[in-house]
Design a protein around this motif. Structure first.
Motif, PDB file in Angstrom:
ATOM      1  N   GLN A 192      17.689  51.030   5.653  1.00  0.00           N
ATOM      2  CA  GLN A 192      16.199  51.665   4.903  1.00  0.00           C
ATOM      3  C   GLN A 192      16.921  51.108   3.424  1.00  0.00           C
ATOM      4  O   GLN A 192      16.209  50.373   3.018  1.00  0.00           O
ATOM      5  CB  GLN A 192      16.194  53.429   5.159  1.00  0.00           C
ATOM      6  N   ALA A 283       7.609  53.695  -1.344  1.00  0.00           N
ATOM      7  CA  ALA A 283       7.872  54.450  -0.679  1.00  0.00           C
ATOM      8  C   ALA A 283       7.955  55.518  -1.752  1.00  0.00           C
ATOM      9  O   ALA A 283       8.864  56.580  -1.457  1.00  0.00           O
ATOM     10  CB  ALA A 283       9.776  53.661  -0.905  1.00  0.00           C
ATOM     11  N   ARG A 286       4.785  57.260  -1.472  1.00  0.00           N
ATOM     12  CA  ARG A 286       4.996  57.872   0.140  1.00  0.00           C
ATOM     13  C   ARG A 286       5.998  59.784  -0.840  1.00  0.00           C
ATOM     14  O   ARG A 286       5.429  60.597  -0.182  1.00  0.00           O
ATOM     15  CB  ARG A 286       5.512  57.902   0.803  1.00  0.00           C
ATOM     16  N   ALA A 287       7.186  59.653  -0.629  1.00  0.00           N
ATOM     17  CA  ALA A 287       7.638  59.859  -1.521  1.00  0.00           C
ATOM     18  C   ALA A 287       7.867  61.339  -2.513  1.00  0.00           C
ATOM     19  O   ALA A 287       8.074  62.513  -2.007  1.00  0.00           O
ATOM     20  CB  ALA A 287       9.136  60.343  -1.573  1.00  0.00           C
ATOM     21  N   TYR A 405      14.242  57.499  -0.537  1.00  0.00           N
ATOM     22  CA  TYR A 405      12.547  58.132  -0.717  1.00  0.00           C
ATOM     23  C   TYR A 405      12.676  58.404   0.774  1.00  0.00           C
ATOM     24  O   TYR A 405      11.728  59.173   0.548  1.00  0.00           O
ATOM     25  CB  TYR A 405      12.183  57.002  -0.391  1.00  0.00           C
ATOM     26  N   GLU A 406      12.702  57.754   2.111  1.00  0.00           N
ATOM     27  CA  GLU A 406      11.920  58.617   3.139  1.00  0.00           C
ATOM     28  C   GLU A 406      12.896  60.344   3.177  1.00  0.00           C
ATOM     29  O   GLU A 406      12.446  60.525   4.184  1.00  0.00           O
ATOM     30  CB  GLU A 406      12.130  57.323   4.469  1.00  0.00           C
ATOM     31  N   GLN A 407      14.353  60.494   3.411  1.00  0.00           N
ATOM     32  CA  GLN A 407      15.114  61.559   3.512  1.00  0.00           C
ATOM     33  C   GLN A 407      14.501  62.831   2.237  1.00  0.00           C
ATOM     34  O   GLN A 407      14.481  63.507   2.528  1.00  0.00           O
ATOM     35  CB  GLN A 407      16.366  61.563   3.407  1.00  0.00           C
TER      36      GLN A 407
END
Ligand code: SF4
Length: 432
Positions: A192, A283, A286-287, A405-407
């Motif tokens: 990522q 991202a 979204r986060a 960001y995704e986590q």
């Protein structure tokens, strides 16, 4: 398009006072790092030179590996070896030869020291040099210490990477500037970040440790180091000795930390703010959205950190600023002021910080503060739960993918879950 990056102003103080304690401590030793390091460097093997206790620790911590061909083992130094150090060295050489014969896939072998006195008497660095000479060029043998006397559990990674840093190929003074992201990240998180850096336009990005010991990244005066973990003091120093320069940045936890971390690298490579904004906006948004569902559970809740992983300060900053938690005490095993400068400046003013541990005194402070959530090691969690406190195991924060960001929402969820569980149990108790 707006070019406003949502990084809030500092409201803490990088010179916050710290309560320093040196007493009995309750932390895992540096051998624990083998659990995530062996998954990362896929042609490496970790041979712990230790006792049955060490073997038991890593076997139980990495229990799932019993189904596969493991990439770690313990050479147990027992009483027979105490008869003479020469015998112990012979014994170690014999174990290594047998291992390398049986496992030709091993390219990098770490001899990992531990704390039993008979191991301390062995000179593992000489053993590594001797064995390296014997097995070069097929296998490189290095050593570091995971002893509980010298290390807490994340320091094992620091010691391992610091031992590997002098082996990196040299980049020259005329080589173009490159970015070296330092710290063990799960592959999915590394991918990522690689995609994000590419989208931002940061060139020549490499990661250390690499997935294969055959792909060691070069390091030199034009290498810019971006630390992904806050516990890599020795590694950073070893890379600086190779000429690399560290980029000052907070750590990539939560939306704010991730944005500032990426931005520090982008600024160094002269990326325009609008390009950075365009590349990170999807991202980031979204986060931010995904954090909302946890804010409801965490907002206003009081949290206490026992010192375990050195992740405590960045995590406390994330929980306070992005989720509205109140920090009662933030303990850390070791405070590296320079590496944590931005993080400290982001903590709420008057945050109670402590470094090191005197566990009984700290338990007294924790009980009298009666926080909603306590982050601590396994040894403290059960007694505190039985006293009615809600706990989160610190070690889970190191084993789980939590960067980027995704986590961000998963990271918040790790703190929200025990609070939800406690609320459910309390409801059930009231209803029954
Ligand atoms: Fe225990 Fe020391 Fe072995 Fe760690 S290194 S498991 S603290 S004996």
């Amino acid at each position: 398009m707006s070019a406003v990056i949502p990084i809030a102003a500092d409201h803490g103080c990088a010179d916050l006072p710290v309560l320093r304690e040196r007493g009995q401590r309750e932390v895992f030793c540096g051998l624990t790092g083998i659990i995530w390091l062996h998954r990362k460097i896929q042609d490496a093997f970790f041979l712990v030179v230790g006792s049955r206790t060490c073997a038991h620790l890593i076997q139980s911590a990495a229990g799932v590996m019993i189904f596969a061909e493991p990439r770690f083992a313990t050479a147990i130094i027992d009483e027979r070896d105490l008869a003479g150090i020469a015998d112990a060295n012979d014994e170690l050489d014999r174990v290594v030869r047998r291992l390398l014969e049986r496992r030709p896939d091993i390219r990098l072998l770490f001899l990992v020291g531990s704390c039993p006195s008979e191991v301390i008497k062995l000179d593992l660095s000489r053993a590594a040099q001797r064995l390296s000479r014997e097995f070069l060029p097929n296998v490189r043998v290095l050593n570091y210490s995971g002893s509980g006397i010298e290390t807490t559990f994340t320091q094992g990674e620091d010691a391992c990477l610091a031992a590997l840093a002098p082996q990196l190929p040299a980049a020259g003074a005329n080589d173009p500037a490159s970015l070296l992201v330092v710290g063990c990240l799960p592959d999915v998180v590394e991918d990522q970040f690689a995609r994000l850096f590419a989208a931002i336009g940061v060139p020549r990005v490499q990661f250390f440790p690499p997935r294969s010991s055959r792909a060691l990244p070069p390091v030199g005066p034009n290498t810019h180091v971006l630390l992904a973990q806050p516990f890599l003091g020795d590694t950073a120093r070893a890379l600086e000795q190779r000429g690399a320069r560290r980029i000052a940045a907070p750590f990539p936890f939560g939306v704010e930390g991730t944005t500032a971390w990426l931005k520090a690298a982008a600024d160094l490579f002269g990326i325009a703010a609008t390009d950075f904004e365009r590349a990170t906006q999807p991202a980031r948004e979204r986060a931010q959205l995904s954090l909302q569902r946890h804010r409801e559970t965490l907002q206003g809740k009081r949290i206490f950190f026992f010192p375990d992983s050195q992740l405590e300060i960045p995590l406390a900053r994330f929980l306070a600023r992005e989720l509205g938690m109140q920090l009662t005490e933030v303990g850390t095993p070791y405070l590296h002021r320079e590496h944590l400068r931005q993080e400290l400046a982001w903590l709420p003013a008057q945050t109670a910080l402590s470094e090191g541990q005197d566990v009984d005194k700290q338990l007294d402070r924790c009980r009298s503060l009666a926080p909603d959530l306590v982050v601590c090691g396994l040894g403290l969690a059960n007694p505190l739960e039985s006293e009615g406190l809600t706990t989160k195991w610190a070690i889970e924060l190191v084993f789980s993918p939590v960067h980027g960001y995704e986590q961000a929402a998963d990271l918040a969820g790790l703190f929200a879950r025990p609070l939800k569980r406690r609320a459910m149990l309390t409801r059930e108790a009231v209803c029954s």
